[in-house]
Design a protein around this motif. Sequence first.
Motif, PDB file in Angstrom:
ATOM      1  N   ASN A  22       4.548   7.650   2.143  1.00 18.02           N
ATOM      2  CA  ASN A  22       5.822   7.100   3.078  1.00 18.02           C
ATOM      3  C   ASN A  22       6.260   5.354   2.910  1.00 18.02           C
ATOM      4  OD1 ASN A  22       6.370   9.401   4.418  1.00 18.02           O
ATOM      5  ND2 ASN A  22       4.508   9.158   5.548  1.00 18.02           N
ATOM      6  N   LYS A  23       7.489   5.072   3.012  1.00 19.31           N
ATOM      7  CA  LYS A  23       7.731   3.923   3.111  1.00 19.31           C
ATOM      8  C   LYS A  23       7.344   2.921   4.216  1.00 19.31           C
ATOM      9  CE  LYS A  23      12.448   4.585   1.208  1.00 19.31           C
ATOM     10  NZ  LYS A  23      13.822   4.506   1.279  1.00 19.31           N
ATOM     11  N   ASP A  24       7.062   1.398   3.773  1.00 20.70           N
ATOM     12  CA  ASP A  24       6.652   0.712   4.791  1.00 20.70           C
ATOM     13  C   ASP A  24       7.487   0.918   6.282  1.00 20.70           C
ATOM     14  OD1 ASP A  24       4.737   0.232   2.890  1.00 20.70           O
ATOM     15  OD2 ASP A  24       5.475  -2.005   2.562  1.00 20.70           O
ATOM     16  N   SER A  47       6.459  -6.039   7.694  1.00 19.81           N
ATOM     17  CA  SER A  47       6.469  -4.811   7.642  1.00 19.81           C
ATOM     18  C   SER A  47       4.803  -4.218   7.665  1.00 19.81           C
ATOM     19  CB  SER A  47       6.965  -4.370   6.347  1.00 19.81           C
ATOM     20  OG  SER A  47       6.361  -4.817   5.141  1.00 19.81           O
ATOM     21  N   PHE A  48       4.702  -2.975   7.847  1.00 20.01           N
ATOM     22  CA  PHE A  48       3.271  -2.212   7.785  1.00 20.01           C
ATOM     23  C   PHE A  48       3.518  -1.106   7.053  1.00 20.01           C
ATOM     24  CE2 PHE A  48       3.741  -4.733  11.993  1.00 20.01           C
ATOM     25  CZ  PHE A  48       2.357  -5.569  11.699  1.00 20.01           C
ATOM     26  N   LYS A  49       2.127  -0.794   6.188  1.00 16.20           N
ATOM     27  CA  LYS A  49       2.252   0.367   5.501  1.00 16.20           C
ATOM     28  C   LYS A  49       1.808   1.386   6.245  1.00 16.20           C
ATOM     29  CE  LYS A  49       1.353   1.668   0.660  1.00 16.20           C
ATOM     30  NZ  LYS A  49       2.861   1.746   0.501  1.00 16.20           N
ATOM     31  N   LYS A  50       2.338   2.412   6.515  1.00 16.94           N
ATOM     32  CA  LYS A  50       1.743   3.539   7.440  1.00 16.94           C
ATOM     33  C   LYS A  50       0.772   4.611   6.515  1.00 16.94           C
ATOM     34  CE  LYS A  50       5.652   4.482  10.622  1.00 16.94           C
ATOM     35  NZ  LYS A  50       6.457   5.636  11.012  1.00 16.94           N
ATOM     36  N   ASP A  51       1.243   4.845   5.331  1.00 13.46           N
ATOM     37  CA  ASP A  51       0.271   5.529   4.464  1.00 13.46           C
ATOM     38  C   ASP A  51       0.987   5.650   3.094  1.00 13.46           C
ATOM     39  OD1 ASP A  51       2.193   7.805   4.176  1.00 13.46           O
ATOM     40  OD2 ASP A  51       1.771   8.645   6.121  1.00 13.46           O
ATOM     41  N   PHE A  52       0.090   6.138   2.044  1.00 15.42           N
ATOM     42  CA  PHE A  52       0.340   6.137   0.782  1.00 15.42           C
ATOM     43  C   PHE A  52       1.892   6.396   0.359  1.00 15.42           C
ATOM     44  CE2 PHE A  52       0.289   7.544  -3.618  1.00 15.42           C
ATOM     45  CZ  PHE A  52       0.368   6.293  -4.208  1.00 15.42           C
ATOM     46  N   ASN A  64       5.493 -11.201   6.166  1.00 13.59           N
ATOM     47  CA  ASN A  64       5.846 -10.922   4.897  1.00 13.59           C
ATOM     48  C   ASN A  64       6.715 -12.264   4.301  1.00 13.59           C
ATOM     49  OD1 ASN A  64       6.270  -7.884   6.078  1.00 13.59           O
ATOM     50  ND2 ASN A  64       4.949  -8.101   4.076  1.00 13.59           N
TER      51      ASN A  64
END
Length: 285
Positions: free
Chosen positions: A17-19, A10-15, A60
Amino acid sequence: MLICKNISKSFKKDFWNKDFVALHDVNFELNDGKIVGFLGANGAGKTTLIKIILGFIKPNTGSVKILDIDWTEDEVRKLIGYMPERPFYYQNLTGHEFLTYCGELQEIDKETIDKNIEKWATKLEIKFALDRKIKGYSKGMLQRLGFVSVLLHNPRLIILDEPLSGLDPIGRKEFKDVIKEVNEEGVGVFFSSHIVNDVEEVCHDVVVLESGNIIYNGPIKELVSQNTSNKFVIKYNDGIKDCELIVEESLKDKKMLELIESGAIISKLIRETSSLEEIVYRLNK
């Protein structure tokens, strides 16, 4: 030869929103002597999985083994040949200088480098341009040069990300012929594509990825067989014109007898089939 076990990423888009989950618990194997196609629409997660296999990014969860070696071990790099979808080459080197540099990075002796450059550059029709600087190469020439670099160190497994994009029909055939040739020499091949016909033509097995999930993993023949219609097409001439009749399997013998008794000449009886492209499209629905 290649085992991916429980791969999730998974990747974190921004603070706020969900990954974004790119891969969901992916499991598959590439067996010795196989050419495996990796299908999926753009954004399905193909390149992410390839980067994980190569150790460029970490998952992950999950693990990868290549030729029974954990993918984190340095020795595994010498066994793999890799060609990215959008490679970058040193523009001011000639093709020959670039290939020699690639061979030296793999610690290959000069004799083997020269021999393999000659062999694969000839087969991939790029030998004529090796004395030119790379900055003057077309997209197709860059693809050919990249494929030669993949094969220089005699890898046991080659991984190709969209290798046939940007090639003309002749180039596509040459690439497919080389893929088949190296596979006949015992090299495993894993290549991604969004062009289903290419995969159908050269691969033994196929892995289909949709939104980070594997929706099929197995032999192409089995996938096609599972999705083959139980209807038959009877082609015949009724004495005036050529005709075609589609019937259920249970009725085909009766219909053929009726046509013969009416004086028709039957020219062909074939099972109605779907192309791999049609089948994959249905899998994605």
